[in-house]
Design a protein around this motif. Structure first.
Motif, PDB file in Angstrom:
ATOM      1  N   TRP A  10       0.827  -1.200   0.000  1.00 15.23           N
ATOM      2  CA  TRP A  10       0.000   0.000   0.000  1.00 15.23           C
ATOM      3  C   TRP A  10       0.866   1.257   0.000  1.00 15.23           C
ATOM      4  N   VAL A  11       1.926   1.236   0.805  1.00 17.56           N
ATOM      5  CA  VAL A  11       2.829   2.394   0.852  1.00 17.56           C
ATOM      6  C   VAL A  11       3.503   2.597  -0.500  1.00 17.56           C
ATOM      7  N   ALA A  12       3.952   1.490  -1.115  1.00 14.41           N
ATOM      8  CA  ALA A  12       4.616   1.593  -2.413  1.00 14.41           C
ATOM      9  C   ALA A  12       3.670   2.132  -3.479  1.00 14.41           C
ATOM     10  N   PHE A  13       2.429   1.591  -3.507  1.00 12.83           N
ATOM     11  CA  PHE A  13       1.449   2.086  -4.469  1.00 12.83           C
ATOM     12  C   PHE A  13       1.105   3.546  -4.200  1.00 12.83           C
ATOM     13  N   GLY A  14       0.996   3.899  -2.910  1.00  8.74           N
ATOM     14  CA  GLY A  14       0.689   5.285  -2.575  1.00  8.74           C
ATOM     15  C   GLY A  14       1.767   6.238  -3.040  1.00  8.74           C
ATOM     16  N   LEU A  15       3.011   5.873  -2.812  1.00  6.09           N
ATOM     17  CA  LEU A  15       4.110   6.724  -3.268  1.00  6.09           C
ATOM     18  C   LEU A  15       4.164   6.793  -4.787  1.00  6.09           C
ATOM     19  N   PHE A  16       3.881   5.671  -5.431  1.00  7.88           N
ATOM     20  CA  PHE A  16       3.938   5.623  -6.889  1.00  7.88           C
ATOM     21  C   PHE A  16       2.911   6.566  -7.520  1.00  7.88           C
ATOM     22  N   PHE A  17       1.727   6.633  -6.920  1.00  3.76           N
ATOM     23  CA  PHE A  17       0.679   7.471  -7.486  1.00  3.76           C
ATOM     24  C   PHE A  17       0.690   8.894  -6.940  1.00  3.76           C
ATOM     25  N   LEU A  18       1.075   9.067  -5.678  1.00  4.30           N
ATOM     26  CA  LEU A  18       1.005  10.386  -5.067  1.00  4.30           C
ATOM     27  C   LEU A  18       2.205  11.259  -5.391  1.00  4.30           C
ATOM     28  N   PHE A  19       3.360  10.651  -5.623  1.00  7.22           N
ATOM     29  CA  PHE A  19       4.546  11.478  -5.895  1.00  7.22           C
ATOM     30  C   PHE A  19       4.397  12.325  -7.154  1.00  7.22           C
ATOM     31  N   PRO A  20       3.875  11.780  -8.269  1.00  3.46           N
ATOM     32  CA  PRO A  20       3.652  12.657  -9.438  1.00  3.46           C
ATOM     33  C   PRO A  20       2.677  13.792  -9.154  1.00  3.46           C
ATOM     34  N   LEU A  21       1.653  13.513  -8.340  1.00  2.00           N
ATOM     35  CA  LEU A  21       0.710  14.576  -7.989  1.00  2.00           C
ATOM     36  C   LEU A  21       1.385  15.647  -7.143  1.00  2.00           C
ATOM     37  N   TYR A  22       2.232  15.199  -6.222  1.00  2.00           N
ATOM     38  CA  TYR A  22       2.975  16.163  -5.413  1.00  2.00           C
ATOM     39  C   TYR A  22       3.903  17.002  -6.287  1.00  2.00           C
ATOM     40  N   ALA A  23       4.550  16.358  -7.261  1.00  2.00           N
ATOM     41  CA  ALA A  23       5.447  17.097  -8.150  1.00  2.00           C
ATOM     42  C   ALA A  23       4.667  18.123  -8.968  1.00  2.00           C
ATOM     43  N   MET A  24       3.454  17.751  -9.408  1.00  4.32           N
ATOM     44  CA  MET A  24       2.636  18.697 -10.150  1.00  4.32           C
ATOM     45  C   MET A  24       2.213  19.869  -9.279  1.00  4.32           C
ATOM     46  N   ALA A  25       1.804  19.572  -8.028  1.00  4.32           N
ATOM     47  CA  ALA A  25       1.419  20.650  -7.118  1.00  4.32           C
ATOM     48  C   ALA A  25       2.609  21.554  -6.809  1.00  4.32           C
ATOM     49  N   ASP A  26       3.774  20.964  -6.636  1.00  5.93           N
ATOM     50  CA  ASP A  26       4.978  21.749  -6.349  1.00  5.93           C
ATOM     51  C   ASP A  26       5.320  22.673  -7.519  1.00  5.93           C
ATOM     52  N   PHE A  27       5.250  22.152  -8.731  1.00  4.33           N
ATOM     53  CA  PHE A  27       5.595  22.965  -9.903  1.00  4.33           C
ATOM     54  C   PHE A  27       4.559  24.063 -10.145  1.00  4.33           C
ATOM     55  N   SER A  28       3.271  23.743  -9.928  1.00 10.94           N
ATOM     56  CA  SER A  28       2.218  24.718 -10.212  1.00 10.94           C
ATOM     57  C   SER A  28       2.197  25.870  -9.214  1.00 10.94           C
ATOM     58  N   THR A  29       2.810  25.697  -8.044  1.00 14.35           N
ATOM     59  CA  THR A  29       2.848  26.772  -7.043  1.00 14.35           C
ATOM     60  C   THR A  29       4.218  27.436  -6.960  1.00 14.35           C
ATOM     61  N   ARG A  30       5.095  27.104  -7.889  1.00 11.95           N
ATOM     62  CA  ARG A  30       6.450  27.675  -7.857  1.00 11.95           C
ATOM     63  C   ARG A  30       6.512  28.937  -8.710  1.00 11.95           C
ATOM     64  N   ASN A  31       7.141  29.971  -8.158  1.00 17.77           N
ATOM     65  CA  ASN A  31       7.360  31.213  -8.898  1.00 17.77           C
ATOM     66  C   ASN A  31       8.653  31.067  -9.688  1.00 17.77           C
ATOM     67  N   LEU A  32       8.530  30.844 -10.996  1.00 17.92           N
ATOM     68  CA  LEU A  32       9.701  30.548 -11.814  1.00 17.92           C
ATOM     69  C   LEU A  32      10.581  31.765 -12.046  1.00 17.92           C
ATOM     70  N   ILE A  33      10.050  32.965 -11.848  1.00 16.95           N
ATOM     71  CA  ILE A  33      10.824  34.179 -12.116  1.00 16.95           C
ATOM     72  C   ILE A  33      11.423  34.753 -10.840  1.00 16.95           C
ATOM     73  N   GLY A  34      10.579  35.007  -9.849  1.00 19.09           N
ATOM     74  CA  GLY A  34      11.062  35.650  -8.625  1.00 19.09           C
ATOM     75  C   GLY A  34      11.429  34.692  -7.516  1.00 19.09           C
ATOM     76  N   GLY A  35      11.139  33.399  -7.698  1.00 26.13           N
ATOM     77  CA  GLY A  35      11.397  32.441  -6.636  1.00 26.13           C
ATOM     78  C   GLY A  35      10.256  32.422  -5.626  1.00 26.13           C
ATOM     79  N   GLY A  36      10.293  31.468  -4.726  1.00 30.18           N
ATOM     80  CA  GLY A  36       9.252  31.340  -3.719  1.00 30.18           C
ATOM     81  C   GLY A  36       8.017  30.631  -4.247  1.00 30.18           C
ATOM     82  N   ARG A  37       6.891  30.883  -3.559  1.00 29.93           N
ATOM     83  CA  ARG A  37       5.639  30.218  -3.905  1.00 29.93           C
ATOM     84  C   ARG A  37       4.588  31.234  -4.301  1.00 29.93           C
ATOM     85  N   THR A  38       3.705  30.828  -5.175  1.00 30.48           N
ATOM     86  CA  THR A  38       2.607  31.675  -5.613  1.00 30.48           C
ATOM     87  C   THR A  38       1.449  30.801  -6.063  1.00 30.48           C
ATOM     88  N   LEU A  39       0.240  31.328  -5.901  1.00 32.21           N
ATOM     89  CA  LEU A  39      -0.969  30.630  -6.350  1.00 32.21           C
ATOM     90  C   LEU A  39      -1.533  31.241  -7.627  1.00 32.21           C
TER      91      LEU A  39
END
Length: 254
Positions: A10-39
């Motif tokens: 269950w942990v392995a499957f959870g990491l396998f499916f949740l890690f890409p979602l976490y990466a997407m959330a991390d990228f979508s809230t990242r300020n690529l120009i000024g740094g930091g986080r933004t919504l």
């Protein structure tokens, strides 16, 4: 030992499916120009007019597709099981046939038909409803057919008819409540398919959610990823709701 192995899986499957979602959330809230986080990327889902219109169009397509599919498929399958069991094979073949036909072939094959559709109804993206009903038929058929197979449909119909109910009353008040989980399954899966469909809309030249996501991805990566993540989360919520409703139906049946 089995519990530990099961927990590890269950942990392995959870990491396998949740890690890409976490990466997407991390990228979508990242300020690529000024740094930091933004919504800002998530705010663009509503602020961007083209993306907002694409979201509305896709949601309307999902609603219209589900409605047309249920109106077409549910009475037909009930009638076939009760009155024309010899037609089950041909109906199943026709409903499953879209799985074997590539989207490109479907678009090319319906091109001449859609000339009349656009002539009569205009060049609205909502006319994709007719194609999407065909695309979701295999998934909807399997879900509804499994629910119909789990009940004694003939006995229910005969009991309702013996009490004076007409065919419409029998379908709506006797049969449909007993196959409600299958209907919900067909509806939720159809919504997920419509919201995730890209090929047919792109080849037809309509701006749906997935087409707009691809276009935005060429200039604004975070907003594109945010829209994709929102679609995935929405589909996950639908499937989770389906699972809860199905479990509740099974418990009530027991």
């Amino acid at each position: 030992m089995r519990t530990a192995i099961r927990a590890g899986l269950w942990v392995a499957f959870g990491l396998f499916f949740l890690f890409p979602l976490y990466a997407m959330a991390d990228f979508s809230t990242r300020n690529l120009i000024g740094g930091g986080r933004t919504l800002q990327a998530w705010a663009n889902l509503v602020a961007d007019d083209a993306l907002y219109r694409a979201i509305v169009v896709s949601l309307l397509l999902a609603v219209f597709t589900v409605t047309a599919m249920l109106v077409l498929l549910v009475p037909t399958m009930i009638w076939v099981r009760l009155r024309a069991p010899w037609a089950r094979g041909p109906i199943e073949f026709l409903c499953l046939l879209p799985l074997t036909i590539p989207a490109l072939v479907i678009v090319v094959g319906l091109r001449n038909v859609y000339l009349w559709v656009t002539y009569l109804l205009g060049e609205s993206p909502l006319t994709l409803t007719f194609v999407y009903v065909v695309v979701v038929l295999p998934f909807a058929y399997r879900a509804i057919d499994a629910s119909l197979a789990a009940v004694d449909l003939s006995t229910l119909a005969e009991a309702a008819r013996s009490l004076g109910a007409g065919w419409v009353t029998t379908m709506l008040r006797v049969v449909v409540p007993n196959i409600w989980s299958g209907i919900l399954s067909a509806a939720f899966i159809s919504i997920a398919v419509v919201l995730g469909e890209y090929t047919i809309a792109s080849l037809s030249g309509y701006q749906t959610l997935q087409v707009q996501i691809v276009l935005i991805g060429k200039t604004d990566g975070p907003t594109s990823v945010a829209a994709s993540l929102a679609t995935l989360v929405f589909g996950f919520v639908l499937l989770l709701a389906l699972s809860l409703v199905t479990r509740r139906g099974r418990r009530m049946g027991r």
